[in-house]
Design an enzyme around this catalytic site. Structure first.
Site, short mmCIF file in Angstrom:
data_model
loop_
_atom_site.label_atom_id
_atom_site.label_comp_id
_atom_site.label_asym_id
_atom_site.label_seq_id
_atom_site.Cartn_x
_atom_site.Cartn_y
_atom_site.Cartn_z
N LYS A 280 -8.33 16.42 -39.23
CA LYS A 280 -8.34 15.06 -39.76
C LYS A 280 -9.46 14.32 -39.04
O LYS A 280 -9.39 14.09 -37.83
CB LYS A 280 -7.00 14.34 -39.54
N ALA B 83 -2.59 5.21 -43.32
CA ALA B 83 -2.75 4.06 -42.41
C ALA B 83 -2.26 2.76 -43.02
O ALA B 83 -2.60 2.42 -44.15
CB ALA B 83 -4.19 3.88 -41.92
N GLY B 84 -1.41 2.11 -42.26
CA GLY B 84 -0.95 0.79 -42.65
C GLY B 84 0.26 0.78 -43.56
O GLY B 84 0.81 -0.28 -43.85
N ASN C 59 2.82 7.23 -40.03
CA ASN C 59 3.22 7.48 -38.63
C ASN C 59 4.00 6.28 -38.08
O ASN C 59 5.20 6.37 -37.84
CB ASN C 59 1.97 7.74 -37.79
N THR C 60 3.31 5.16 -37.90
CA THR C 60 3.94 4.02 -37.21
C THR C 60 5.28 3.61 -37.81
O THR C 60 6.28 3.48 -37.10
CB THR C 60 2.98 2.81 -37.22
C1 LIG Z 1 -1.32 9.43 -36.86
C2 LIG Z 1 -2.55 8.98 -37.51
O1 LIG Z 1 -3.44 9.74 -37.85
C3 LIG Z 1 -2.67 7.53 -37.77
O2 LIG Z 1 -3.88 7.13 -37.24
C4 LIG Z 1 -2.58 7.39 -39.27
O3 LIG Z 1 -3.73 6.80 -39.76
C5 LIG Z 1 -1.31 6.70 -39.66
O4 LIG Z 1 -1.41 5.29 -39.53
P1 LIG Z 1 -0.04 4.46 -39.41
O5 LIG Z 1 0.38 4.65 -37.98
O6 LIG Z 1 -0.42 3.05 -39.76
O7 LIG Z 1 0.96 5.06 -40.39
#
Ligand SMILES: CC(=O)[C@@H](O)[C@H](O)COP(=O)(O)O
EC number: 2.8.1.10
Length: 263
Positions: free
Chosen positions: A102, A189-190, A211-212
């Protein structure tokens, strides 16, 4: 009836049945991370080499992930240039015996915005070195096409800044990327809620990476399961053909003629 049978996601040399990719950051413990990832049904998890303690296998995250049969997607998070990203990718290939990467180059620590110039340069080099490149980028339709042309196996436009949980702030541009792309589009992301993930899939995205929102949830395992359901629901909705958005009310069962007949 299984509305998702025969609907695999193919990236490079791998076929996925889950369209939900996950990460390893921000979990309180490696146990809660594993519980959440297992509940999500995810088959691909990204991790930074910085998170992997190759020496001490006892308490790192690598062993449980590999024991669960997760496909590992090393990321180059922390790289500030194409040169650093290429170096990190080759380190990861050696350490984890995978040519998947990635590609993340986000030098700005405040917003973690991906650097388009360095990303395109690194992608071109890594493709030539035989990597399966999954580039994390801003939701830039022109850049996504350039990355496709240099041989990236998918594109990963952001919904919003990493960790912001702001959802699909880039929706207008995601629509264009999805329309134009000839490689899978993974919104990354986001994404802050299962509803965001379902919407991304309804728009026609081929998958999402979260992820977050899973890691910081009060119940990460339950949230992982919620994201699993949302991604599946969004994909089925996409295949089902959503109704048009109307500017005026459209009675679902007009009563006018019936009532007139009674008066
Ligand atoms: C784990 C990873 O690669 C993060 O940088 C990804 O972009 C997910 O982003 P979030 O944490 O906002 O879901």
């Amino acid at each position: 009836m299984n509305f998702l049978e025969n609907d695999p996601l193919i990236i490079g040399d791998h076929t996925f049945s889950s369209r939900l990719f996950t990460g390893t950051g921000k979990y309180a413990t490696s146990d809660s991370m594993m519980d959440s990832i297992k509940a999500s049904g995810s088959e691909l998890v990204t991790l930074s080499l910085r998170r992997v303690d190759l020496e001490n296998h006892s308490d790192n995250i690598l062993s449980p992930l590999q024991q669960h049969g997760m496909k590992l997607l090393p990321n180059t998070s922390g790289a500030r240039s194409a040169k650093e990203a290429v170096f990190a990718a080759n380190l990861a290939r050696e350490a984890l015996a995978t040519n998947w990467v990635k590609l993340e180059i986000h030098p700005d620590p405040r917003y973690l915005m991906p650097d388009p110039i360095e990303t395109l340069e690194a992608a071109e080099i890594l493709v030539k070195q035989g990597f399966i490149v999954m580039p994390y980028v801003h939701a830039d339709p022109v850049l996504c096409k350039r990355l496709e042309e240099v041989g990236c196996q998918c594109v990963m436009p952001l919904g919003a800044p990493i960790g912001s949980n702001k959802g699909l702030a880039s929706r207008t541009f995601l629509d264009i990327i999805i329309e134009q792309s000839r490689v899978p589009v993974i919104v990354d992301a986001g994404i802050g809620s299962p509803a965001d993930a379902a919407l991304a899939m309804q728009l026609g995205a081929d998958g999402v990476l979260v992820n977050t929102a899973m890691a910081v949830a009060r119940k990460p395992a339950a949230m992982g399961y919620a994201f699993r359901l949302a991604v599946e629901a969004g994909r089925v909705a996409y295949h089902s053909g959503l109704g048009e958005v109307e500017g005026q009310a459209m009675a679902s069962s007009p009563m006018t003629d019936f009532l007139v007949g009674l008066s």
